[in-house]
Design a protein around this motif. Structure first.
Motif, PDB file in Angstrom:
ATOM      1  N   ASP A  27      -3.745  -4.979   4.630  1.00  0.00           N
ATOM      2  CA  ASP A  27      -2.579  -4.153   4.919  1.00  0.00           C
ATOM      3  C   ASP A  27      -2.657  -3.659   6.361  1.00  0.00           C
ATOM      4  N   ARG A  58       8.368 -11.860   0.146  1.00  0.00           N
ATOM      5  CA  ARG A  58       7.671 -12.749  -0.788  1.00  0.00           C
ATOM      6  C   ARG A  58       7.280 -12.024  -2.076  1.00  0.00           C
ATOM      7  N   PHE A  67       0.848 -24.016  -5.655  1.00  0.00           N
ATOM      8  CA  PHE A  67      -0.596 -24.121  -5.476  1.00  0.00           C
ATOM      9  C   PHE A  67      -1.219 -25.205  -6.356  1.00  0.00           C
ATOM     10  N   ARG A 127       6.485  -6.785  11.169  1.00  0.00           N
ATOM     11  CA  ARG A 127       5.110  -7.047  10.724  1.00  0.00           C
ATOM     12  C   ARG A 127       5.028  -7.093   9.200  1.00  0.00           C
ATOM     13  N   LEU A 128       6.019  -6.499   8.541  1.00  0.00           N
ATOM     14  CA  LEU A 128       5.924  -6.334   7.095  1.00  0.00           C
ATOM     15  C   LEU A 128       6.981  -7.073   6.307  1.00  0.00           C
ATOM     16  N   ASP A 131       8.347 -10.001   5.971  1.00  0.00           N
ATOM     17  CA  ASP A 131       8.204 -11.266   5.244  1.00  0.00           C
ATOM     18  C   ASP A 131       7.249 -11.137   4.065  1.00  0.00           C
ATOM     19  N   THR A 132       6.239 -10.297   4.204  1.00  0.00           N
ATOM     20  CA  THR A 132       5.347 -10.050   3.072  1.00  0.00           C
ATOM     21  C   THR A 132       6.141  -9.407   1.933  1.00  0.00           C
ATOM     22  N   ARG A 192       0.714 -16.320  -5.720  1.00  0.00           N
ATOM     23  CA  ARG A 192      -0.609 -16.940  -5.617  1.00  0.00           C
ATOM     24  C   ARG A 192      -1.504 -16.505  -6.762  1.00  0.00           C
ATOM     25  N   ASP A 226       0.608 -12.280  -1.800  1.00  0.00           N
ATOM     26  CA  ASP A 226       1.773 -12.894  -2.399  1.00  0.00           C
ATOM     27  C   ASP A 226       1.453 -13.026  -3.889  1.00  0.00           C
ATOM     28  N   ASN A 242      -7.999  -2.651  -6.724  1.00  0.00           N
ATOM     29  CA  ASN A 242      -8.553  -2.766  -5.374  1.00  0.00           C
ATOM     30  C   ASN A 242      -9.650  -1.754  -5.130  1.00  0.00           C
ATOM     31  N   ASP A 243      -9.494  -0.586  -5.706  1.00  0.00           N
ATOM     32  CA  ASP A 243     -10.379   0.500  -5.319  1.00  0.00           C
ATOM     33  C   ASP A 243     -10.348   1.578  -6.402  1.00  0.00           C
ATOM     34  N   LEU A 260       0.862  -1.168   0.000  1.00  0.00           N
ATOM     35  CA  LEU A 260       0.000   0.000   0.000  1.00  0.00           C
ATOM     36  C   LEU A 260       0.906   1.227   0.000  1.00  0.00           C
ATOM     37  N   SER A 314      -3.349  -6.798  -3.973  1.00  0.00           N
ATOM     38  CA  SER A 314      -3.488  -6.035  -2.732  1.00  0.00           C
ATOM     39  C   SER A 314      -2.115  -5.951  -2.085  1.00  0.00           C
ATOM     40  N   GLY A 315      -1.930  -4.957  -1.247  1.00  0.00           N
ATOM     41  CA  GLY A 315      -0.617  -4.710  -0.666  1.00  0.00           C
ATOM     42  C   GLY A 315      -0.082  -5.851   0.172  1.00  0.00           C
ATOM     43  N   VAL A 316      -0.962  -6.759   0.599  1.00  0.00           N
ATOM     44  CA  VAL A 316      -0.500  -7.852   1.456  1.00  0.00           C
ATOM     45  C   VAL A 316      -0.426  -9.174   0.723  1.00  0.00           C
ATOM     46  N   ASP A 371     -13.868  -8.011  -2.340  1.00  0.00           N
ATOM     47  CA  ASP A 371     -12.970  -8.882  -1.575  1.00  0.00           C
ATOM     48  C   ASP A 371     -12.857 -10.246  -2.230  1.00  0.00           C
TER      49      ASP A 371
END
Lengths: 309, 550
Positions: B330, A148, B181, A141-142, A144-145, A108, A105, A44-45, A19, A101-103, A77
């Protein structure tokens, strides 16, 4: 309920990054400069996308159609359902771009293209906020994301670099390379989303590689197009890889003993697929950094476009 | 009409009168509660009473409140159940748990030939191969079931799917791709197993339909209500619904019917929305709410599931070394959403499974409350399975409630010891004992369809803390008493939904929502709690008797 799945695969490009990393700015520029492609962007938006009112042709539910043929869908979503609906719509786009989305991977999301013969993964572009990188990559908190997203990417866009000093830029590059295995994947400076469409999406179709008169597309890039002989794809792959790290993207069509094939290269990703026998083969187009050189290689350019800084 | 119900015992959940035998109901609400001696006085005060003694040998409790379930439970019963544990369907038929892959295939074959249209996809759910050791189900197994239509076998988690060759041929799987996956065999051929979103995508692309688009069908809402009724549930949540016009219409259509036996609390799915949009949507549909339909909660999801290794843990992460789960939202956006919804006075429920996600949610609430503290906010952490003592104390300081996933102890407790978190952390999994000691408002739940909806079973899990193989998670400290558990599945869950002033106990003025049990849970005791049968429910004074079907 049998369905026809025999149509040509639609290229899928994923734009990943945190983000605030500049994904939306890159997308916004793409949608305003699609270079003749009918892009469907899954975002996303809408709100943050900021599309010029004058190019909006129609708004309907979670979809905005633009006068230039591009379409923008908001994902809500459920990315899976949104992508499914884009694929079953009667009006097929030339290219699908997913704003991850910012989170998420991005690997996927890329897997969608592996389980659908109507989709072809073009590449994963990862936006990295060069100002925030040091803080984000050391935040437990960030981090590892972020790792990836970086692992999965083929091409990096370093955003907000206009706000860095030369020394900060050097530090950023060093830190990025120390914390990750970047290897030959290209890192492109990006200010206000201003990156040539060809770098984000690759080249449109193989015909353009022969016919289109290329214009200088950016001051730090160089393009070559020309003739290429028939050869096995593995041989060609070795030649393409030998142009690293200055090559960013390549596309072309040539043939091997079994007939014509199309090849695509993005950052480090190499993909080939069979092409119909009717398509004229034997041409390529490359785009790379200004240091890219094809001297003494198999690539025989008849067009070179370059703009030195 | 004023009706007086007699029961062998009424467990009221009202501490001033814990037990009674008679309750007077008028206009769907409780007019009086007490003992037989009071009847003469009631007749004098309330006029002629219509006596109902059909429950005179039964035990009456407040109708149970399921604070975390999904309408998908109703949809799933349109498909074939293939889970490891016995499960009761909406008609009361018990589907035997399947103890081997061969049994799964046999059931699929049996159900396949019963179908009217053999070209439709055969969809099954609840498959849980964690119990089958090294034997993996593959496409050939499902080709034995059918080769001329799609066979889609959803795992219990819903995040993995197995398919037959028909599906693989339909969609076209890329060769030589080492995606995490897409499961492949030693030769590199897809086995038909797909993980994550890709599984759902394959299902949609192979069949050309969105199987889950039938969410609003009458049959789905009907099935869901039957499941609730059989479990004694009179108020149930659909905890994440996009609440689009068609969904609200479908919910209204069914809940408006007088014979619809359950109140529904549908929460707005908030992850895909900006707070501004969510606040606007809840405001738009506010007037569509009724006594039997509430839509005043926003549901956020911070992480995934522990058994799926997608929950966000803090150091030292997963016991077996699996990579940590990523945030589902996020962190900055989570902070903004919690701030904005809280500031707007919207009631927030947030899914946080792993201890890392719990930290993130607590930080976000603390920051939000520093700006706007709202008394009586009732914000609730859902699942919250890995919370430790420090978390519960922080929840108390912040005034947050918790709804623990107690069924996990039984269904995945062994897996948590072996694989996900190890014995020491598993000992305090879903620690209801600590929640109560810390003074955190407590509910417990099934997350149906992830596990079966049955609040007495959920209570049994919280009281006994036994895994399916008979392991104890933790000791006495983590357990709660039968009395506490019964209060938790009634008033506790009602509190989390801001409904404890109208439901959750049998007290004057509250709605006449009852669960009618065959036996007395207090006398039966901790061990037999889960074996008690629900004879009937009462919703707003209307009786719904469960047919005996076994």
């Amino acid at each position: 309920m049998p369905r026809a799945l025999k149509r040509e695969a639609i290229p899928l490009t994923i734009i990943a990054g945190f983000l605030g990393s500049g994904k939306t700015t890159v997308l916004n520029r793409l949608l305003h400069n699609p270079e003749g492609r009918r892009i469907t962007a899954i975002v996303n938006d809408f709100g943050s996308l900021n599309i010029d009112q004058e190019i909006i042709a129609q708004k309907h539910g979670n979809q905005i159609s633009l006068a230039n043929g591009c379409v923008c869908c908001s994902v809500g979503d459920d990315l899976t359902r949104t992508l499914f609906e884009v694929l079953i719509a009667s009006d097929r786009p030339d290219h699908i771009v997913i704003e991850a989305s910012g989170v998420s991977d991005p690997a996927r999301i890329a897997a969608f293209a592996s389980v659908d013969r109507e989709l072809r993964l073009d590449g994963i572009i990862c936006c990295i906020d060069s100002l925030a990188y040091e803080r984000q990559s050391s935040d437990p908190r960030l981090e590892d994301t972020m790792r990836r997203q970086i692992d999965a990417a083929h091409i990096f866009l370093a955003t907000k670099i206009d706000q860095l000093t030369t020394q900060e830029w050097v530090n950023f590059k060093r830190s990025l390379a120390t914390k990750n295995k970047i290897e030959n994947r290209p890192l492109i400076k990006c200010i206000n989303g201003d990156v040539p469409t060809e770098i984000i999406l690759g080249f449109h179709d193989t015909n353009e590689t022969r016919d289109k008169q290329l214009k200088p597309i950016d001051h730090t890039f160089k393009t070559f197009s020309g003739h290429i002989d028939a050869m096995p794809s593995e041989t060609l792959r070795m030649h393409i890889m030998s142009l690293a790290p200055n090559l960013i993207r390549a596309k072309g069509i040539t043939q091997d003993a079994d007939g014509p094939y199309v090849f695509n290269f993005a950052g480090e990703r190499w993909a080939v697929e069979r092409a119909p026998k009717t398509i004229p083969s034997g041409h390529f187009i490359l785009i790379g950094f200004s240091d890219l050189s094809v001297e003494k290689t198999i690539f025989k350019p008849y067009t070179v476009v370059e703009h030195q800084h | 009409m004023t009706t007086i119900y007699e029961a062998r015992a009424i467990l009221t959940m009202n501490p001033s009168q814990e037990r009674a035998t008679h309750v007077v109901v008028r206009d769907g609400r409780i007019l009086a509660v007490g003992q037989k001696e009071a009847i003469a006085g009631w007749e004098r005060d309330f006029g002629p009473l219509n006596f109902n003694d059909e429950f005179c040998d039964k035990i009456m409790l407040p109708g149970f409140v399921e604070g975390h379930s999904h309408m998908m439970e109703g949809l799933n019963w349109n498909f074939v159940y293939t889970g490891y544990y016995d499960r009761e369907d909406p008609n009361g038929k018990i589907w035997k748990g399947l103890k081997s892959i061969e049994e799964v295939i046999a059931r699929l074959k049996e159900e396949n030939i019963k179908r009217e249209d053999m070209s439709e996809p055969l969809v099954a759910w609840g498959f849980d191969p964690i119990f089958f050791g090294d034997r993996k189900l593959n496409r050939q197994d499902l080709d034995d079931v059918a080769t001329d239509c799609a066979v889609l076998l959803f795992h219990a988690s819903l995040h993995i799917i197995n398919t037959n060759s028909f599906v693989i041929d339909e969609v076209g799987i890329e060769a030589n791709n080492n995606s995490d996956f897409i499961r492949r065999d030693a030769q590199g051929h897809p086995t038909g197993e797909f993980l994550g979103q890709v599984g759902m995508f394959v299902a949609m692309r192979a069949t050309g339909i969105n199987i889950f688009a039938s969410y609003n069908d009458d049959s789905v809402l009907h099935n869901f209500a039957q499941i609730c009724q059989r479990a004694g549930v009179t108020t149930a949540t659909d905890l994440a619904n996009n609440l689009a016009d068609e969904n609200v219409t479908a919910l209204r259509k069914m809940t408006d019917r007088e014979d619809y036996p359950v109140r529904i609390v549908a929460a707005l799915s908030g992850n895909g929305l900006e707070a501004e949009e969510g606040i606007k949507r809840l405001d738009e549909i506010k007037d569509q709410q009724t006594d039997k339909l509430r839509m005043n909660i926003v549901k956020l999801v911070a992480d995934g599931s522990i058994q799926g290794f997608s929950a966000r843990l803090r150091w030292p992460y997963y016991h077996n070394g699996a990579p940590n789960g990523l945030w589902y939202i996020d962190v900055d956006k989570l902070n903004t959403l919690i701030h904005d919804y809280n500031a707007a006075g919207v009631h927030i429920h947030i899914h946080t499974n792993g201890d890392g996600a719990i930290d993130g949610a607590l930080d976000a609430f603390e920051a939000a409350f520093n700006k706007h503290y709202r008394p009586n906010h009732r914000h609730t952490l859902q699942h919250c399975q890995m919370a430790d003592r420090a978390h519960f104390k922080r929840m108390r300081e912040l005034g947050l409630g918790v709804n623990l996933f107690s069924n996990h102890i039984y269904f995945w407790g062994d897996a948590h010891i072996e694989a996900t978190m190890g014995r020491d952390r598993a000992n305090r999994l879903d620690d209801a004992g600590e929640a109560l000691r810390a003074g955190v408002p407590l509910a417990i739940h099934s997350d149906a369809p992830v596990t079966m909806m049955n609040p007495l079973f959920t209570a049994w899990c919280a009281v006994n803390r036994l895994t399916s193989s008979g392991n104890h998670l933790g000791g006495e400290r983590e357990c709660i008493s039968v009395e506490q558990a019964l209060e938790t599945i009634t008033l506790g869950a009602a509190y989390s939904l801001k409904m404890d002033h109208e439901i959750g106990s049998i007290e004057v003025g509250k709605r006449a929502d009852f669960a009618i049990l065959d036996r007395d849970p207090i006398f039966e005791g901790a061990e037999k709690l889960r074996d008690i049968r629900i004879h009937a429910t009462v919703l707003g004074g209307k009786v719904f008797v469960n047919e005996v079907n076994d």
